[in-house]
Design an enzyme around this catalytic site. Sequence first.
Site, PDB file in Angstrom:
ATOM      1  N   SER A 194       0.864  -1.182   0.000  1.00 27.29           N
ATOM      2  CA  SER A 194       0.000   0.000   0.000  1.00 27.29           C
ATOM      3  C   SER A 194       0.899   1.230   0.000  1.00 27.29           C
ATOM      4  CB  SER A 194      -0.854   0.009   1.270  1.00 27.29           C
ATOM      5  OG  SER A 194      -1.446   1.282   1.473  1.00 27.29           O
ATOM      6  N   TYR A 235      -2.985  -1.204  10.301  1.00 26.48           N
ATOM      7  CA  TYR A 235      -2.853  -1.383   8.845  1.00 26.48           C
ATOM      8  C   TYR A 235      -1.511  -0.839   8.344  1.00 26.48           C
ATOM      9  CZ  TYR A 235      -4.167  -1.212   3.896  1.00 26.48           C
ATOM     10  OH  TYR A 235      -4.207  -1.393   2.536  1.00 26.48           O
TER      11      TYR A 235
HETATM   12  C1  BGC Z   1      -6.282   1.483   1.843  1.00 28.74           C
HETATM   13  C2  BGC Z   1      -7.447   2.328   1.359  1.00 28.74           C
HETATM   14  C3  BGC Z   1      -7.004   3.763   1.137  1.00 28.74           C
HETATM   15  C4  BGC Z   1      -5.726   3.845   0.308  1.00 28.74           C
HETATM   16  C5  BGC Z   1      -5.177   5.263   0.200  1.00 28.74           C
HETATM   17  C6  BGC Z   1      -5.136   1.643   0.871  1.00 28.74           C
HETATM   18  O1  BGC Z   1      -4.065   0.822   1.225  1.00 28.74           O
HETATM   19  O2  BGC Z   1      -6.688   0.121   1.958  1.00 28.74           O
HETATM   20  O3  BGC Z   1      -8.485   2.291   2.310  1.00 28.74           O
HETATM   21  O4  BGC Z   1      -8.025   4.483   0.477  1.00 28.74           O
HETATM   22  O5  BGC Z   1      -4.739   3.009   0.856  1.00 28.74           O
HETATM   23  O6  BGC Z   1      -5.140   5.928   1.428  1.00 28.74           O
END
Ligand code: BGC
Length: 279
Positions: A164, A177
């Site tokens: 991410s 996360y």
């Molecule tokens: C998340 C999303 C978020 C995006 C940008 C991703 O890794 O799961 O919820 O919109 O990152 O912030």
Amino acid sequence: MSSPEGAPRDVLPVHLLQGQKALVTGANSGIGRATAVALGRAGADVVVNYVVGPEEAEKVVEEITAFGVRAAAYQADVSDEEQVVAMMDRMVREFGTIDILVANAGMQRDAAFTEMTLAQWQKVLDVNLTGQFLCAREATKEFLRRGVVPEVSRAAGKIICMSSVHQMIPWTGHVNYAASKGGVQMMMETLAQELAPKKIRVNAIGPGAIKTPINRDAWETATAREDLLRLIPYDRIGDPEDIAYTAVALASDLMDYVVGTTIYVDGGMTLFPGFATGG
Ligand code: BGC
């Protein structure tokens, strides 16, 4: 769910991954689903892993088999060691081997820091980080057993970790996360270093805001969408295919020399857009 900015164009070379066997975790929805379909479109046989939602997984299988390749839905919780081992054994038995792992399964359990329970912290770490560790480990055993088959690929195996932008952008209210994705980055780079001599390529994709169920709140209403677009210089929310097509290219020999890299696919979200007008 295609964007008002226009649907993604299907420009996939259909024989790019011919003869390769791919496993995509969390492939019954969102980025995983689009990636499984795109790998099939590019000629790979695909195992569609899911943990809940067999009907969706079966629909993905149908979509893929329509391209004339093989596909099957396997249920397994990626954070459970026994289930991952059993899934990989079954794939080798039924598909012969594995060439491509897309370790995609992931989740959010958001909370302000002092409200976050240990269960929320642990669950996200278990699925997003430990799940990738287990799947990568089991896939690697098979890559090493089989070695390079030059007619199929220059590499003995390819692992794509779905990370991410939050492996580098801190994220208030999402410490579990963000920590899991920071962990994915260092796990990926370490594995890439360790496995490159064995001709196994490990890389990551860092998606930005892609329109999927995981971030529905961020794009569903006009106000949320406006706020979100302020963070995206390219001024559109991503489609799952933006990630899927990157995964296809990264898994293919087109990118055989790409080792240990994160490709951000984020419309410029990691470019500190606040500084376009400030600083
Ligand atoms: C998340 C999303 C978020 C995006 C940008 C991703 O890794 O799961 O919820 O919109 O990152 O912030």
